[in-house]
Write an enzyme that holds these catalytic residues in place. Structure first.
Site, mmCIF file in Angstrom:
data_model
loop_
_atom_site.group_PDB
_atom_site.id
_atom_site.type_symbol
_atom_site.label_atom_id
_atom_site.label_comp_id
_atom_site.label_asym_id
_atom_site.label_seq_id
_atom_site.Cartn_x
_atom_site.Cartn_y
_atom_site.Cartn_z
ATOM 1 C CG ASP A 30 70.850 10.697 57.438
ATOM 2 O OD1 ASP A 30 71.905 11.630 57.155
ATOM 3 O OD2 ASP A 30 71.560 9.860 58.060
ATOM 4 C CG HIS A 47 72.123 21.105 53.824
ATOM 5 N ND1 HIS A 47 71.680 19.846 54.502
ATOM 6 C CD2 HIS A 47 73.557 21.123 53.948
ATOM 7 C CE1 HIS A 47 72.951 19.297 55.047
ATOM 8 N NE2 HIS A 47 74.003 19.995 54.648
ATOM 9 C CG LEU A 141 52.057 19.860 62.961
ATOM 10 C CD1 LEU A 141 51.700 18.814 62.991
ATOM 11 C CD2 LEU A 141 52.573 20.313 61.629
#
Ligand code: FPP
Length: 252
Positions: A30, A47, A141
Site C-alpha cells: 500500500d 505503481h 521461493l
C-alpha cells in the site's frame, strides 16, 4: 561473585532456542499513490515504482530464507478505480508477467496466481498460465500473486464448491471440516501465512486472505510500498520473532 558471573554467562538474554522465522510472509502493498503524490507525479508512476519494490521484496525473501511470499497486487475492489489507473495497472501486470518470467524461473521462484482470472484480458490470462506452467517445478521461493482477489468471494466460492459436492453425493455434510474448507480455497497447496505486513501506515486487512490469516502475526509499517526494501522486511521479521505465538492457547 563467581556464582553471579556463572549465572550471567549461563543465562544471557539471547540464550535458549532461537524463535523460528516466518515460513510464509504475506504483504499488502500500500502507498503507491501517496508516494507519487509526494513527488507531484501521477499515481501510475507510484505503481511503476511499486513494481520495482516487488522485485526487491522477492530477492529479500530469497536472501532471508523465507519460503513463501504472497503479494496483494490487485483486489476485486480495485476495478472501481478510474479507468486510466486500471489500464495502467493492467499494462504493468502484462509487462511484469512477460518480462520477469525468465528471471523468476532462473532464480528458482515458483509463481502461483490466486483470484478470479476470468475478468482479465485473454493475453493476461495466458501470461498467468505461462508463468505458472514454466515455474511449476521450482522450490526456492513460492510466490503467490493475488489478482482480482477478495477474501469474502473466495470463502463464498469454497462454500459453493463444497455444497455442490454434497448435493451430488460426493461429500457428506460431516466431511466438511476446517481441513476440507482449506482445500477448497485458492491457497489449497500453500501453508497459511505466519506474518502479514502492510505498508503505508494503514492498519486493516482489506478483504485479504480472511480465512488464512486466522493466526498470523501482523506488522504495520509506515514505509510507502515503493520505498520498501530488504531492511524493512528484516525489521518486520525481527518484530515477528520477538512475539510469542499462542494460537488461542495460554502460552508458556
Ligand atoms: C496500493 O497502493 C497498491 C495497489 C492497489 C497496486 C499494487 C501494485 C503494484 C505494487 C505494482 C504492480 C505489481 C505487480 C505484481 C506487477 P495505492 O494505490 O492504494 O496507494 P495509496 O493508498 O497511497 O493511494
Amino acid at each position: 561473585m563467581s556464582n553471579c558471573v556463572a549465572l550471567m554467562v549461563e543465562r544471557p538474554e539471547t540464550s535458549g532456542p532461537k524463535a523460528p522465522g516466518p515460513t510464509h510472509v504475506a504483504i499488502i502493498m500500500d502507498g503507491n499513490g501517496r508516494w507519487a503524490k509526494q513527488r507531484n507525479l501521477p499515481r501510475t508512476e507510484g505503481h511503476r515504482e511499486g513494481a520495482k519494490a516487488v522485485r526487491r521484496a522477492i530477492e529479500a525473501c530469497v536472501d532471508q530464507d523465507i519460503r513463501y511470499l504472497t503479494l496483494y497486487a490487485f483486489s476485486s475492489e480495485n476495478w472501481r478505480r478510474p479507468a486510466f489507473e486500471v489500464d495502467a495497472l493492467m499494462s504493468l501486470l502484462r509487462l511484469y508477467l512477460e518480462r520477469e518470467r525468465d528471471a523468476l524461473h532462473k532464480e528458482g521462484v515458483r509463481v502461483r496466481i490466486i483470484g478470479e482470472r476470468e475478468r482479465f484480458a485473454p493475453d493476461i490470462q495466458k501470461a498467468m498460465e505461462q508463468i505458472e506452467v514454466l515455474t511449476r517445478g521450482n522450490q526456492r521461493l513460492h510466490l503467490t500473486i493475488a489478482l482480482n482477489y477478495g477474501g469474502r468471494g473466495e470463502i463464498v466460492a469454497a462454500a459453493q464448491h463444497l455444497a455442490g459436492a454434497v448435493a451430488q453425493g460426493r461429500l457428506t455434510l460431516d466431511q466438511i471440516d476446517e481441513q476440507a474448507f482449506s482445500k477448497a480455497l485458492f491457497t489449497h497447496d500453500v501453508p497459511d501465512p505466519d506474518l502479514l505486513i502492510r505498508t503505508s501506515g494503514e492498519q486493516r486487512i482489506s478483504n485479504f486472505l480472511l480465512w488464512q490469516l486466522a493466526y498470523a502475526e501482523m506488522v504495520f509499517v509506515d514505509t510507502l510500498w515503493p520505498d520498501f526494501g530488504a531492511d524493512d522486511l528484516r525489521g518486520a521479521v525481527e518484530n515477528f520473532m520477538g512475539r510469542q505465538r499462542r494460537y488461542g492457547g495460554a502460552g508458556e
